[in-house]
Structures are given as C-alpha cells and as structure tokens.
Scaffold this motif. Structure first.
Motif, PDB file in Angstrom:
ATOM      1  N   CYS A 123      28.849  44.477  37.738  1.00  0.00           N
ATOM      2  CA  CYS A 123      29.584  44.916  36.546  1.00  0.00           C
ATOM      3  C   CYS A 123      30.839  44.074  36.311  1.00  0.00           C
ATOM      4  CB  CYS A 123      29.977  46.388  36.643  1.00  0.00           C
ATOM      5  SG  CYS A 123      28.600  47.542  36.510  1.00  0.00           S
ATOM      6  N   SER A 124      30.717  42.754  36.405  1.00  0.00           N
ATOM      7  CA  SER A 124      31.870  41.879  36.201  1.00  0.00           C
ATOM      8  C   SER A 124      31.570  40.819  35.148  1.00  0.00           C
ATOM      9  CB  SER A 124      32.247  41.158  37.504  1.00  0.00           C
ATOM     10  OG  SER A 124      33.030  41.960  38.345  1.00  0.00           O
ATOM     11  N   ILE A 125      32.606  40.471  34.385  1.00  0.00           N
ATOM     12  CA  ILE A 125      32.478  39.396  33.401  1.00  0.00           C
ATOM     13  C   ILE A 125      32.755  38.065  34.093  1.00  0.00           C
ATOM     14  CG2 ILE A 125      33.286  38.455  31.219  1.00  0.00           C
ATOM     15  CD1 ILE A 125      34.343  41.243  30.523  1.00  0.00           C
ATOM     16  N   VAL A 126      31.799  37.146  34.000  1.00  0.00           N
ATOM     17  CA  VAL A 126      32.006  35.781  34.472  1.00  0.00           C
ATOM     18  C   VAL A 126      33.009  35.134  33.525  1.00  0.00           C
ATOM     19  CG1 VAL A 126      30.872  33.557  34.850  1.00  0.00           C
ATOM     20  CG2 VAL A 126      29.650  35.689  35.364  1.00  0.00           C
ATOM     21  N   GLN A 127      34.097  34.574  34.069  1.00  0.00           N
ATOM     22  CA  GLN A 127      35.142  34.113  33.143  1.00  0.00           C
ATOM     23  C   GLN A 127      36.063  33.060  33.767  1.00  0.00           C
ATOM     24  OE1 GLN A 127      38.504  37.220  32.875  1.00  0.00           O
ATOM     25  NE2 GLN A 127      36.697  38.401  33.516  1.00  0.00           N
ATOM     26  N   PRO A 128      36.579  32.140  32.928  1.00  0.00           N
ATOM     27  CA  PRO A 128      37.585  31.202  33.424  1.00  0.00           C
ATOM     28  C   PRO A 128      38.837  31.955  33.856  1.00  0.00           C
ATOM     29  CG  PRO A 128      36.666  30.446  31.330  1.00  0.00           C
ATOM     30  CD  PRO A 128      36.197  31.858  31.523  1.00  0.00           C
ATOM     31  N   ILE A 129      39.464  31.475  34.940  1.00  0.00           N
ATOM     32  CA  ILE A 129      40.676  32.122  35.450  1.00  0.00           C
ATOM     33  C   ILE A 129      41.739  31.066  35.683  1.00  0.00           C
ATOM     34  CG2 ILE A 129      39.445  34.065  36.458  1.00  0.00           C
ATOM     35  CD1 ILE A 129      39.601  32.715  39.179  1.00  0.00           C
ATOM     36  N   GLU A 130      42.993  31.495  35.695  1.00  0.00           N
ATOM     37  CA  GLU A 130      44.111  30.559  35.732  1.00  0.00           C
ATOM     38  C   GLU A 130      44.925  30.615  37.010  1.00  0.00           C
ATOM     39  OE1 GLU A 130      44.521  28.310  33.504  1.00  0.00           O
ATOM     40  OE2 GLU A 130      42.908  29.059  32.210  1.00  0.00           O
ATOM     41  N   SER A 131      44.592  31.567  37.914  1.00  0.00           N
ATOM     42  CA  SER A 131      45.448  31.746  39.091  1.00  0.00           C
ATOM     43  C   SER A 131      44.613  32.133  40.305  1.00  0.00           C
ATOM     44  CB  SER A 131      46.480  32.846  38.816  1.00  0.00           C
ATOM     45  OG  SER A 131      47.113  33.256  40.012  1.00  0.00           O
ATOM     46  N   PRO A 132      45.018  31.650  41.497  1.00  0.00           N
ATOM     47  CA  PRO A 132      44.342  32.108  42.723  1.00  0.00           C
ATOM     48  C   PRO A 132      44.616  33.573  43.016  1.00  0.00           C
ATOM     49  CG  PRO A 132      46.230  30.719  43.247  1.00  0.00           C
ATOM     50  CD  PRO A 132      46.037  30.627  41.770  1.00  0.00           C
ATOM     51  N   HIS A 133      45.525  34.178  42.264  1.00  0.00           N
ATOM     52  CA  HIS A 133      45.834  35.593  42.465  1.00  0.00           C
ATOM     53  C   HIS A 133      45.071  36.471  41.467  1.00  0.00           C
ATOM     54  CE1 HIS A 133      48.903  34.146  45.125  1.00  0.00           C
ATOM     55  NE2 HIS A 133      49.492  33.476  44.157  1.00  0.00           N
ATOM     56  N   PHE A 134      44.017  35.926  40.854  1.00  0.00           N
ATOM     57  CA  PHE A 134      43.223  36.694  39.892  1.00  0.00           C
ATOM     58  C   PHE A 134      42.737  37.992  40.525  1.00  0.00           C
ATOM     59  CE2 PHE A 134      38.921  37.654  38.231  1.00  0.00           C
ATOM     60  CZ  PHE A 134      39.271  37.934  36.914  1.00  0.00           C
ATOM     61  N   ASP A 135      42.903  39.085  39.794  1.00  0.00           N
ATOM     62  CA  ASP A 135      42.471  40.409  40.274  1.00  0.00           C
ATOM     63  C   ASP A 135      41.071  40.689  39.731  1.00  0.00           C
ATOM     64  OD1 ASP A 135      42.078  43.023  40.957  1.00  0.00           O
ATOM     65  OD2 ASP A 135      43.934  43.770  40.041  1.00  0.00           O
ATOM     66  N   VAL A 136      40.072  40.740  40.615  1.00  0.00           N
ATOM     67  CA  VAL A 136      38.699  40.933  40.168  1.00  0.00           C
ATOM     68  C   VAL A 136      38.521  42.271  39.458  1.00  0.00           C
ATOM     69  CG1 VAL A 136      37.767  39.434  41.959  1.00  0.00           C
ATOM     70  CG2 VAL A 136      37.939  41.906  42.375  1.00  0.00           C
ATOM     71  N   ARG A 137      39.428  43.207  39.694  1.00  0.00           N
ATOM     72  CA  ARG A 137      39.320  44.506  39.017  1.00  0.00           C
ATOM     73  C   ARG A 137      39.507  44.366  37.515  1.00  0.00           C
ATOM     74  NH1 ARG A 137      43.585  47.550  42.794  1.00  0.00           N
ATOM     75  NH2 ARG A 137      44.606  45.553  42.363  1.00  0.00           N
ATOM     76  N   SER A 138      40.153  43.285  37.085  1.00  0.00           N
ATOM     77  CA  SER A 138      40.384  43.089  35.651  1.00  0.00           C
ATOM     78  C   SER A 138      39.143  42.560  34.938  1.00  0.00           C
ATOM     79  CB  SER A 138      41.555  42.113  35.442  1.00  0.00           C
ATOM     80  OG  SER A 138      41.203  40.807  35.893  1.00  0.00           O
ATOM     81  N   ALA A 139      38.066  42.259  35.694  1.00  0.00           N
ATOM     82  CA  ALA A 139      36.876  41.647  35.103  1.00  0.00           C
ATOM     83  C   ALA A 139      35.823  42.669  34.680  1.00  0.00           C
ATOM     84  CB  ALA A 139      36.260  40.652  36.090  1.00  0.00           C
ATOM     85  N   THR A 140      36.111  43.962  34.848  1.00  0.00           N
ATOM     86  CA  THR A 140      35.156  44.991  34.429  1.00  0.00           C
ATOM     87  C   THR A 140      35.154  45.108  32.906  1.00  0.00           C
ATOM     88  OG1 THR A 140      35.554  46.244  36.462  1.00  0.00           O
ATOM     89  CG2 THR A 140      34.498  47.411  34.645  1.00  0.00           C
ATOM     90  N   PRO A 141      33.975  45.012  32.267  1.00  0.00           N
ATOM     91  CA  PRO A 141      33.930  45.093  30.801  1.00  0.00           C
ATOM     92  C   PRO A 141      34.403  46.441  30.283  1.00  0.00           C
ATOM     93  CG  PRO A 141      31.852  44.261  31.694  1.00  0.00           C
ATOM     94  CD  PRO A 141      32.649  44.757  32.848  1.00  0.00           C
ATOM     95  N   GLU A 142      34.831  46.459  29.033  1.00  0.00           N
ATOM     96  CA  GLU A 142      35.278  47.710  28.426  1.00  0.00           C
ATOM     97  C   GLU A 142      34.123  48.682  28.237  1.00  0.00           C
ATOM     98  OE1 GLU A 142      37.274  46.765  24.835  1.00  0.00           O
ATOM     99  OE2 GLU A 142      38.901  45.643  25.812  1.00  0.00           O
ATOM    100  N   VAL A 143      32.886  48.168  28.107  1.00  0.00           N
ATOM    101  CA  VAL A 143      31.742  49.057  27.853  1.00  0.00           C
ATOM    102  C   VAL A 143      31.265  49.764  29.120  1.00  0.00           C
ATOM    103  CG1 VAL A 143      30.936  47.641  25.932  1.00  0.00           C
ATOM    104  CG2 VAL A 143      30.016  47.243  28.232  1.00  0.00           C
ATOM    105  N   ILE A 144      31.803  49.369  30.279  1.00  0.00           N
ATOM    106  CA  ILE A 144      31.381  49.978  31.542  1.00  0.00           C
ATOM    107  C   ILE A 144      32.233  51.205  31.826  1.00  0.00           C
ATOM    108  CG2 ILE A 144      31.165  49.647  34.036  1.00  0.00           C
ATOM    109  CD1 ILE A 144      29.149  47.992  32.525  1.00  0.00           C
ATOM    110  N   ASP A 145      31.560  52.342  32.060  1.00  0.00           N
ATOM    111  CA  ASP A 145      32.290  53.544  32.444  1.00  0.00           C
ATOM    112  C   ASP A 145      32.608  53.479  33.927  1.00  0.00           C
ATOM    113  OD1 ASP A 145      32.167  54.654  29.919  1.00  0.00           O
ATOM    114  OD2 ASP A 145      30.180  55.512  30.297  1.00  0.00           O
ATOM    115  N   GLU A 146      33.873  53.743  34.272  1.00  0.00           N
ATOM    116  CA  GLU A 146      34.279  53.723  35.681  1.00  0.00           C
ATOM    117  C   GLU A 146      33.618  54.871  36.439  1.00  0.00           C
ATOM    118  OE1 GLU A 146      35.958  51.554  37.282  1.00  0.00           O
ATOM    119  OE2 GLU A 146      36.841  50.314  35.700  1.00  0.00           O
TER     120      GLU A 146
END
Length: 294
Positions: A271-294
């Motif tokens: 349930c993660s969006i494959v995406q370009p990132i800008e920092s080694p401190h990227f939080d994978v929790r931010s990659a959950t799509p809006e359409v996914i219910d937690e």
C-alpha cells in the motif's frame, strides 16, 4: 500505519482517482511511446483468448508495432491517457487487440477484470539511451543483516530460518522478510549512490525513487559520456559493490531487458506509492495513498 496488501477496490480507486493527479510529475522520459514496453503484474493469473495458452500473471506490451527490420511503424498508445486506461482495465484495453495472446475479455468470464498489483516500464527506450538505474532492495539488506547476526550453529541455514532467528520476521512490519529499519537503510544507501554519481561521474541529473521495499537510483544525464554500455555498467556494479560496499542488485543495472516500477504507481503488496524522494530521512509512512483506509 498501513502495511498490507491493497484490495482490488483500493487498487482501482488509486488508478482512477489519485494516480492521474501525478501524471504531470512523471519523469520526462516516461511517455506513451518512449519506453519500449509497459508491463503489468496481477495477483491472480488471468486467462488469454487462446485456450491453449497458459493464464498470465505478468504481461509485457510493446509501445510500438515494428516491421521485419525492427523499425517503428505504429504506436500502440496515442497519449498517456491510453496508457492509463490500459493500467485501469488491462483486459479491456490490451494493445494486442484480438490476438489469440491478448487477455480474455472479462465480460466473457466469471472471473473479475484483473487489477494491477504492479505497473512497470522498460528501461530500454526508443528516444534516449538505455535508462541507467541502480536497484537497492530492503530484502537483500535484511538477509545480509541476518547472516551477520545469526550463529552458524543454528540447524537450519535457509533464508527464512535466519530471518526468524534474527528477529526480523517479527519486527515491524511483522511477517515481511525485512524490517522498517532495512527500508530506511536502503534509502540511506540510495542517497550514497546518488552522491557517488555526482562526485565520481560528474552527473548533473539524478533521481532517487522510493520503490516500496527499497529504492531505485537513476543517472539521467543524456550527455554521451553517460551512455553506458553493458561493459561499463558491469564496471559500475563492481565499483558500487566492491569499492563502496553498497548492496545493489547488479542484474538490474546491467540488463537492458529489465523493467522498473513506474514512478507514482502503487506497490499493492505494501500500500505504498512509488515516488521520487529528496531526502535520506524520507518517512515511508507518508507514501500511503489517500484512497487507502488505515
């Protein structure tokens, strides 16, 4: 935090509602007719038209028809909206048309229309040199960590036994063959590779992409000096593996027939969006799509 397989409905909602908002952000080389192929993986095999052909859980589709000499004749997708329709409904918009190898029409089956567990594009490209990509996978990092931590005295030396003995299978996200700390380490390695590209190869255009369970690192300069052939890529693999001790997948770098996850596609297993990132401190929790219910 959501770390599970996406449902069929969530996958469809993502490509119908959320993915289109990212199309303008796709890397410039991702076009309807640039990559030589698009590919889709399914969770369950889907029948094809010919009864004598096995069901398929992975399909590749060329972006151009070619003549006997390999020259391009007719593009299969007029624009990226056609690619998007293929992703949303692969069996209804199969570029193979009515070929016996095309996916069977879901209207003629009791099985539902297939949904993409993963969407890929070919690194081999019509309009630019072969795209140079380095793959770093959290699973490989976890295996190396387990090998280091677990005693050689345990009875079972297979991968799962070592991961279990090292506590990795029980660490969050439980049940996956890696821990979140292995994904974080893969991301750190990705930015180390980017720095090597920029320092050792004078690269000006690079990109680090979170792949869902690791990273892809791109060197995108189109200068002829960066048009690495297969031998040069083998040298690059040796440099990263042996000199810098970075756990890359050397096959991906060296094989132009490989495919890579499409940026902004959904990694449905996590349930993660494959995406370009800008920092080694990227939080994978931010990659959950809006359409996914937690």
């Amino acid at each position: 935090m959501t770390w599970r397989q996406a449902t069929r409905e969530e996958i469809y909602d993502y490509y119908a509602e959320e993915f289109p908002t990212y199309v303008d952000d796709l890397p410039q080389f991702i076009t309807a007719d640039g990559p030589k192929q698009y590919a889709i993986a399914f969770r369950e095999p889907h029948p094809v038209r010919n009864d004598g052909v096995p069901d398929r859980d992975f399909i590749r589709r060329d972006t151009w028809q070619t003549d006997a000499s390999g020259e391009r004749t007719t593009s299969e997708f007029s624009d990226f909206e056609d690619v998007l329709e293929f992703i949303r409904h692969p069996a209804r918009n199969d570029p193979l048309g009515r070929s016996k190898y095309a996916l069977a029409d879901p209207d003629l089956l009791e099985k539902p229309s297939p949904r993409p567990d993963a969407v890929y594009y070919a690194l081999d490209h019509w309009k630019r040199p072969w795209v140079l990509l380095v793959d770093i996978d959290a699973k490989e990092i976890a295996r190396e960590r387990a090998t280091t931590q677990v005693s050689e005295d345990i009875d079972d030396q297979d991968d799962d036994a070592q991961l279990d003995a090292a506590g990795i299978l029980d660490a969050p996200p439980a049940g996956y063959p890696y821990a979140f700390e292995d994904i974080d380490r893969a991301i750190e390695y990705g930015f180390e590779v980017r720095d090597i590209f920029e320092a050792d190869f004078d690269a000006e255009e690079t990109m680090v992409v979170y792949s869902g369970q690791g990273v892809h690192v791109y060197l995108l300069d189109t200068d002829p000096a960066h048009r690495y052939d297969e031998q040069s890529r083998e040298v690059l693999n040796d440099l990263l593996l042996e000199t810098y001790d970075i756990p890359i997948d050397p096959v991906v770098t060296a094989d132009r027939r490989r495919v890579a996850r499409l940026p902004y596609s959904l990694h449905a297993d996590v349930c993660s969006i494959v995406q370009p990132i800008e920092s080694p401190h990227f939080d994978v929790r931010s990659a959950t799509p809006e359409v996914i219910d937690e």
